[in-house]
Design an enzyme around this catalytic site. Structure first.
Site, PDB file in Angstrom:
ATOM      1  CG  HIS A  12      -0.162   0.037   2.535  1.00  0.00           C
ATOM      2  ND1 HIS A  12       0.222   1.200   3.147  1.00  0.00           N
ATOM      3  CD2 HIS A  12       0.287  -0.965   3.319  1.00  0.00           C
ATOM      4  CE1 HIS A  12       0.871   0.930   4.260  1.00  0.00           C
ATOM      5  NE2 HIS A  12       0.936  -0.392   4.385  1.00  0.00           N
TER       6      HIS A  12
ATOM      7  CG  HIS B  24      13.184  -4.086 -14.135  1.00  0.00           C
ATOM      8  ND1 HIS B  24      14.045  -4.676 -15.029  1.00  0.00           N
ATOM      9  CD2 HIS B  24      12.399  -5.083 -13.670  1.00  0.00           C
ATOM     10  CE1 HIS B  24      13.773  -5.980 -15.100  1.00  0.00           C
ATOM     11  NE2 HIS B  24      12.778  -6.237 -14.269  1.00  0.00           N
TER      12      HIS B  24
END
Length: 202
Positions: free
Chosen positions: A125, A134
């Site tokens: 979250h 990446h």
């Protein structure tokens, strides 16, 4: 739909698109080494200027190359999201980003443009992932982590909650990040330690 990049990374993205029933007409590549990728024809990237493209994904693993091409190409960029990915409906994902098998992204995460969330990565979250970043396979980001533009987080790395990782950072495989990381740093180990800095040429 078209791809730019016929590497192994491109193969995975193509497989995602095919698994979701999307049609891929062609794969462009600067230096084609084979005639096709998963039965889709590969053609020289030089032909891009002479065709009209409905949508394109930059299927290139190198973050700097993706950024350069994204700025250069005047096309609509698409996303690829594997059907096994578990994505909260309360997230934002930028154009050109690819989400691979087994990825989990929890509420209020913000994922930038042209990112790679590789196989099995976890984004908890309130995380913020910058453009062209990446997250390698098996990366785990706890809540409220920020990852800067162009940063590469290596396979199996873990980042504790509330950490800020700067732009164009390289996090080595299996690293454990327990404190903030400055821009351009290269970090390895458990706990993660800076061993050098990347060149600032992005």
């Amino acid at each position: 739909m078209s791809l730019f990049g016929a590497s192994g990374h491109g193969k995975v993205i193509l497989d995602i698109l095919q698994s979701t029933g999307q049609s891929v007409d062609v794969v462009y590549d600067d230096y084609p080494k084979q005639p096709s990728l998963l039965e889709v024809p590969i053609v020289p990237a030089s032909t891009l200027d002479s065709v009209k493209i409905d949508s394109l994904i930059l299927s290139i693993g190198n973050n700097k190359v993706r950024k350069r091409l994204a700025k250069k190409l005047n096309v609509t960029f698409a996303n690829a999201i594997h059907p096994s990915a578990i994505l909260s409906k309360h997230i934002a994902i930028g154009e050109g980003t690819v989400v691979m098998a087994g990825v989990k992204v929890n509420p209020d995460a913000v994922i930038g443009k042209h990112c790679i969330l590789n196989t099995g990565a976890i984004v908890e979250h309130d995380c913020k992932i910058g453009d062209f970043a990446h997250l390698s396979p098996g990366v785990a980001l706890a809540g409220n982590v920020t990852v800067g533009e162009g940063t590469h987080v290596g396979i199996g790395s873990c980042v504790i909650q509330g950490i800020t990782i700067g732009k164009w950072v390289t996090i080595g495989a299996g690293a454990v990040i327990i404190k903030d990381v400055p821009d351009y740093a290269v970090v390895v180990g458990n706990p993660g330690k800076i061993i050098k800095y990347n060149l600032q040429d992005e």
